[in-house]
Each structure stands twice: as C-alpha cells, then as structure tokens.
Design a protein around this motif. Sequence first.
Motif, PDB file in Angstrom:
ATOM      1  N   LEU A 177      -8.243   9.721   4.870  1.00 49.03           N
ATOM      2  CA  LEU A 177      -8.185   8.965   6.117  1.00 49.03           C
ATOM      3  C   LEU A 177      -8.538   9.794   7.340  1.00 49.03           C
ATOM      4  O   LEU A 177      -8.793   9.251   8.415  1.00 49.03           O
ATOM      5  N   LEU A 182      -2.960   7.235  12.959  1.00 50.20           N
ATOM      6  CA  LEU A 182      -3.006   5.861  12.448  1.00 50.20           C
ATOM      7  C   LEU A 182      -2.018   4.971  13.198  1.00 50.20           C
ATOM      8  O   LEU A 182      -0.888   5.383  13.491  1.00 50.20           O
ATOM      9  N   ALA A 184      -0.453   1.310  12.205  1.00 48.86           N
ATOM     10  CA  ALA A 184      -0.386   0.262  11.188  1.00 48.86           C
ATOM     11  C   ALA A 184      -0.088  -1.066  11.865  1.00 48.86           C
ATOM     12  O   ALA A 184       0.846  -1.164  12.675  1.00 48.86           O
ATOM     13  N   LYS A 214      -6.466   5.014  15.041  1.00 56.21           N
ATOM     14  CA  LYS A 214      -7.289   4.317  14.049  1.00 56.21           C
ATOM     15  C   LYS A 214      -6.479   3.143  13.514  1.00 56.21           C
ATOM     16  O   LYS A 214      -5.438   3.341  12.878  1.00 56.21           O
ATOM     17  N   MET A 216      -5.074   0.385  11.133  1.00 56.26           N
ATOM     18  CA  MET A 216      -4.976   0.154   9.693  1.00 56.26           C
ATOM     19  C   MET A 216      -4.184  -1.141   9.490  1.00 56.26           C
ATOM     20  O   MET A 216      -3.003  -1.214   9.827  1.00 56.26           O
ATOM     21  N   TRP A 237     -12.217   0.337  11.257  1.00 55.20           N
ATOM     22  CA  TRP A 237     -10.894  -0.193  10.954  1.00 55.20           C
ATOM     23  C   TRP A 237     -10.634  -0.123   9.459  1.00 55.20           C
ATOM     24  O   TRP A 237     -11.530  -0.320   8.634  1.00 55.20           O
ATOM     25  N   LEU A 238      -9.390   0.145   9.105  1.00 52.69           N
ATOM     26  CA  LEU A 238      -8.990   0.265   7.706  1.00 52.69           C
ATOM     27  C   LEU A 238      -8.198  -0.970   7.280  1.00 52.69           C
ATOM     28  O   LEU A 238      -7.473  -1.559   8.090  1.00 52.69           O
ATOM     29  N   TYR A 239      -8.332  -1.315   6.006  1.00 51.15           N
ATOM     30  CA  TYR A 239      -7.603  -2.455   5.432  1.00 51.15           C
ATOM     31  C   TYR A 239      -6.913  -1.988   4.165  1.00 51.15           C
ATOM     32  O   TYR A 239      -7.543  -1.375   3.290  1.00 51.15           O
ATOM     33  N   THR A 243      -8.898  -0.030   1.301  1.00 55.32           N
ATOM     34  CA  THR A 243      -8.767   1.416   1.496  1.00 55.32           C
ATOM     35  C   THR A 243      -7.767   2.022   0.536  1.00 55.32           C
ATOM     36  O   THR A 243      -7.951   3.127   0.017  1.00 55.32           O
TER      37      THR A 243
END
Length: 337
Positions: A177, A182, A184, A214, A216, A237-239, A243
Amino acid sequence: MRPERILIVSLDNLGDLIFASALVPPIKKRFPNTVVTVWCKAYTAELGPLLPGVDNVVASDPFWDRAPGHRKGALGPFTRVALSLRKERFDVALLAAAPWRTAAAVAALGIPMRIGLLRPRNQRFLTHPLPAEDRTRPVLEEASRLLQPLGIEAATLRYRLDATRLVRRREDLAERLGNTPLVALHAFASKRNRCVNPAAWIMVAETLEARGYKPMWVGSSAELTELRQIVGTRSSWLYADSTLGGSLIDVAAALSLARLFVGHDSGPMHIASALGVPTVGIFAPGEPSRTFPQGVGSFRVLFRESPHGVTPEAILVEVDALFSSPLVQANPAHWAK
C-alpha cells in the motif's frame, strides 16, 4: 466458584461479537486458568485469533437467523455444532445477547449456569436471568452486568483486538500500500435508509485525499461494486474487495494501518475502534448513546435524525475535531447534531 470452562455466546453480527469479546479479559483476570470458548456466526469467526484471552472459537450459523449477505443457517450443521459443544461440559455460559431461540439452544447444551439479560420468552432457559437491557445506556455498561453472578465487578469495559497477531499481514500490506497515510471509509449502514448520500462520501474522500490521505473503501463486494459504478475510475483509491481480497482478517489488518476511520455505525467501525484507530462514527439516526465506539481508540460521533442531514462539511468538522478534541468515553452532550 472457579469455573474450568466458560462459553461466551454471540450468535449475532460482527459488531456484537466485538462487544462480547470485552467480557473475556476480566474473566481471565479473575480466573486465569479458565478455558474460554466463543460461539459465534461463521462469517465473524475470522476475527477469533484477534480476541484477547479467547482460547477457542466455534462457528455456526443459527438456522433462525441470517448473517449480512448470507442465507439463514441450516438446522443440520447447527445441531452438529451444538452436540459437539454439549460434549465439552461447560460450567458457565454467558449469553451476550439472549433472544429466546439462542437461550433455548444454550439450555440444550446442558450447561448448569446460564447467564443472560431478560428478553421476551427467554427466562425459562436461563438459570440466572438479569434485568432487561436498558437501551439508553452503553452496550458494554449493560454487558458488564453479565459478570456479576461470577463475582466479577468489572471496571469500565473497553473492547480491543490484538493487532500483534496481524504482524505478517500488516507488513505485507504496508509494502503493497505504500507510505501514504490511509483513511478507511465505510459508506454503508445495515439499513439503506440510514446511508448518507454517496455524493457526500465522494466529497469527503476527495477532501481527505487533498490533505494527503489515501482513501481506502471498506464494505462487502456488492457494496463496493455499487460504489465503483458511482465513483468511476479513481486509480489512487483503494477498495477492500480488490486490494485486500475481501477476507475479514485482511480488512482488519488494513484497518489497523489506517490513521483514521470514518464510517457508519457498523461492524467495520467497531473493528477500527477495537484496533485503536481514531474513529468518526456516523449515526443517521442509530443509537449513538448505546453503540458509540467503545474500543481503545479515540472517537467522535456525528448524529442526525436522518442521513439527509449529514453533509460533507459536517463529517469533516468531526474529522478535524477528532484530533483536537477526541472523546474517550460516552457523553451524549458532545454528539454533533
């Protein structure tokens, strides 16, 4: 009384298991040699290794109830698990929640001491029925009463998950990552009519990204697929489902790395709080004085009578306040309205 085996029963959902886990440390402090087993739904059992003081986790889905995103449990598998538990000859069962079907199932295990809070039709199945839950009070304050028949007067309970058991997963995720802090985000509630508009969540994510975080997103695959359709392509963007692969233990590892959690009153919110992550909980409306974050992390609560009253600006105010004026205990006077 020195029980050798205690069964903690939490045949409810993810947040309920995390609340129930707070009963174990005071039990272990009073009875250090007692073996503690937790009986929970299958989808929540992944968190078993993170529950401090728990020796065994047994999973089965009750045939009268369904887990989020799953079918109801089946009678056959549930009965087989119950029969195996009966052979363990537990001395005590603590029912974190005691609807009558759960209480009846526990009574069938032949456990001589069965402790639970009164609910309709459950008294006949409990040996130590306690006054019904006061739903205006914090969950853990009420749950602590379950310890009294064991001679345990617990101080203020807090739930906690043991992040040291996630070291290898955390290291792997941290490498994948990167070093960007991060945040969330959990944009979903158990009921759709409590969900804040996705457009508001997108504005929050964009603002926090501009501040150097970032984003998530956490949630079920179905929820995150729906979100991606709304958001469009955002490569930064993270999922959690793509991810992390979607496993609950990997989601917990990723949450433990987050600098901040913002989300609805939900299982992920309680996981974050249990891991010590600073948390903004959104209740629209929910029961903030009862189910606010009760873990080891600092928190803020944003309360509205309807999700339509939750704006991006209101969420971001609470994010800012989280770091300047964090809450560490319940005080409904501080809930943002």
